[in-house]
Design an enzyme around this catalytic site. Structure first.
Site, PDB file in Angstrom:
ATOM      1  N   GLU A 172       0.793  -1.168   0.027  1.00 26.37           N
ATOM      2  CA  GLU A 172      -0.035   0.172   0.004  1.00 26.37           C
ATOM      3  C   GLU A 172       0.757   1.121  -0.039  1.00 26.37           C
ATOM      4  O   GLU A 172       0.773   1.997   0.932  1.00 26.37           O
ATOM      5  CB  GLU A 172      -0.899  -0.055   1.221  1.00 26.37           C
ATOM      6  N   GLU A 368      -5.462  -8.470  -1.252  1.00 26.82           N
ATOM      7  CA  GLU A 368      -6.104  -8.104   0.058  1.00 26.82           C
ATOM      8  C   GLU A 368      -7.586  -7.702  -0.576  1.00 26.82           C
ATOM      9  O   GLU A 368      -7.789  -6.909  -0.973  1.00 26.82           O
ATOM     10  CB  GLU A 368      -5.587  -6.950   0.854  1.00 26.82           C
TER      11      GLU A 368
END
Ligand code: BGP
Length: 539
Positions: A172, A368
């Site tokens: 991320e 995810e």
């Protein structure tokens, strides 16, 4: 769905391994975050304080239990397993001296993943920068971090290049906007230079990532290196064009990161904006070359929620009372939210798969997606229908994107196949797993693993390559004998593996299985074994 679609699950070293100070590991940034709650954030301390609880120190002890845990994932039929390598185990002191003990752990972890028939997907840095860098240089604010990262990446990529094909550089990467310490270990003052420094950090991350991509391709052309972006799609709160514009600019923030990593350069719009506000990082000619030569091979991303924006957002946020969840202020009236206030949006998932693919034309990897929820154990069972429901809807939309819209998706690793420490709150009770872990928010409990209903469901999804998404009837100790006897094959199992026979079964029909177990004094292991066999038949 392609036959080689990579179904699986994803975790991160810092949230699962524990063993925070053994075999030469030093403190990582996350080791200094205390436990929080949904409404009170985790605190960062400068050293380990005796009166504080740090959930990542022991986490779920995956460092020691990985063999048993991976065996359970194999049972679900995982084709892929994503985890990260804790930098603080490999170069604990930030002095270029490698810790062989740390590497040995990952030697056996990776071997075990492969032995269990799974493709390893490795995140090089997942919210676990060695804390020593924060102390020495304020971490990624300093460009010396680039060489440190490249050295770390080189060490692990060379060692595992014949075993690991898929790599992600920074987890991320765009999360740096939401918190520089939590994501990359930088303590940044909220002063006038904040934005300039944020961009400087991002630039260092981009250069480091691009160098690693190039290095990987040069050393082994078979390696595939991806970026990893946190996707939080913003919608306009209504069709007022001004609100639409606001949502558009919010989404541009996300693309700012994607553009550099996928296209190998800053977009003209980004350059223009940075120039206009006088916050441009130093981008040398050499840097431009590095970015151009370090384009990623695929885009991986996390997807949990979407948000809704309008010009009244600041006013809405200012009304949030202390202790209330901020997410509520920007929630979408058409969507329900999770226990932690994250709006659940399966259709949005198809939307972002499409927009990302359209923009970059690169293969996508969903690394995810999942539901953090409170689970309750009833008679040794966890009936997590809400999780199955969430995943079923999201996977359905992903499959529409693949099969109807033609989006190229390499795989889907849900977060997280086994309960681990929540990153944002540090809680254990925010559970994502198919496998329950008996630990509470203070780390108390047996640590025992138990299969939730979703375990059997996901197994079926993988087995059928996504065809069987419906939640099948699940047999638990609460099931009544008469209800399950109608299922073909069940009677045979009950009479073969238990002291029951047809004559005995008859009067027991009105009872629950748990009562039958008790009457026949079956121990817990035997009960679980029997339930497993019965559920095998049902699914
Ligand atoms: C992502 C992180 C993960 C993970 C997940 C769920 O942003 O990459 O590390 O934690 O979110 O979030 P949480 O654990 O806070 O519920």
């Amino acid at each position: 769905m392609k036959d080689n679609f990579l179904w699986g699950g994803a975790i991160a070293a810092n949230q699962a391994e524990g063993a925070y100070n053994i075999d030469g590991k030093s403190l990582s940034t996350t080791d200094l975050l205390t436990v929080g709650t949904a409404t009170s954030s985790r605190k960062q301390t400068e050293k380990v304080e005796a009166n504080q609880y740090y959930p990542n120190h022991n986490a779920i002890d995956f460092y020691h239990t990985y063999k048993e845990d991976l065996a359970l994932m194999k049972e679900m039929g995982f084709k892929c397993f994503r985890t990260s390598i804790a930098w603080s185990r490999i170069y604990p002191n930030g002095d270029g001296i490698v810790n062989e003990e740390g590497l040995k752990y990952y030697d056996s972890l990776i071997d075990e993943i492969i032995k269990n028939g799974m493709e390893p997907l490795i995140t090089i840095s997942h919210y676990e920068t060695p804390y020593v860098y924060t102390e020495m240089w304020n971490s990624w604010l300093d460009e010396r971090m680039i060489d440190e990262f490249v050295l770390f990446a080189k060490t692990i990529m060379q060692r595992y290049q014949d075993k690991v094909k898929y790599w992600l550089t920074f987890n991320e990467i765009n999360a740096v906007i939401f918190g520089t310490y939590a994501s990359v270990g930088v303590n940044l003052k909220k002063d006038t230079d904040y934005i300039r420094n944020l961009l400087k950090i991002s630039h260092h991350l981009f250069i480091a990532s691009a160098k690693v991509v190039k290095m990987a391709h040069e050393s082994n052309p078979d390696l595939k290196v991806g970026c990893m972006l946190a996707n939080t799609q913003a919608y306009s709160s209504n069709c007022d064009p001004k609100n639409e514009m606001l949502a558009y600019f919010f989404n541009e923030l996300f693309y700012f990161f994607g553009d550099v990593q996928c296209r190998g350069s800053y977009s003209n719009k980004a350059l223009n904006l940075m120039k206009r506000y006088n916050v441009m990082p130093d981008i040398s000619k050499k840097d431009k070359e590095i970015l151009k030569n370090g384009k990623v091979d695929f885009i991986s991303f996390s997807y949990y929620q979407t948000l809704t924006l309008g010009l009244d957002v600041l006013e809405k946020l200012s009304k949030v009372k202390k202790g209330e969840n901020v997410m509520k202020a920007i929630a979408n009236p058409y969507l329900e939210s999770s226990d932690w206030g994250w709006p659940m949006d399966p259709v949005g998932f198809r939307y972002v798969l499409n927009t990302l693919y359209d923009r970059y034309q690169l293969p996508l990897f969903v690394v995810e997606n999942g539901l953090g929820a409170v689970d309750t154990v009833e008679n040794g069972c966890i009936h997590d229908t809400y999780r199955i429901d969430y995943l079923e809807k999201h996977i359905t939309e992903m499959m529409k994107a693949i099969e109807i819209d033609g989006v190229d998706v390499l795989g889907y690793t849900s977060w997280a196949p086994i309960d681990i420490v929540s990153f944002s709150t540090g809680e254990m009770k925010k559970r994502y797993g198919y496998i329950y872990v008996d630990l509470d928010d203070q780390g108390k409990g047996t640590g025992k693993r138990m299969k939730k209903d979703s375990f059997y469901w996901y197994k079926k999804v993988i087995e059928s390559n996504g065809k069987c998404l419906q939640h099948p009837q699940k047999i638990t100790s609460d099931s009544k004998v008469k209800e399950i006897l109608v299922i073909p094959g069940v009677e045979k199992v009950l009479t073969k593996y238990t002291p029951l026979n047809k004559v005995v079964l008859l009067p027991l029909k009105q009872l629950k299985l748990s009562t039958v177990f008790k009457q026949f004094k079956m121990d817990e292991d035997m009960q679980n074994l029997l339930l497993d066999i019965l559920n095998e038949i049902v699914t």
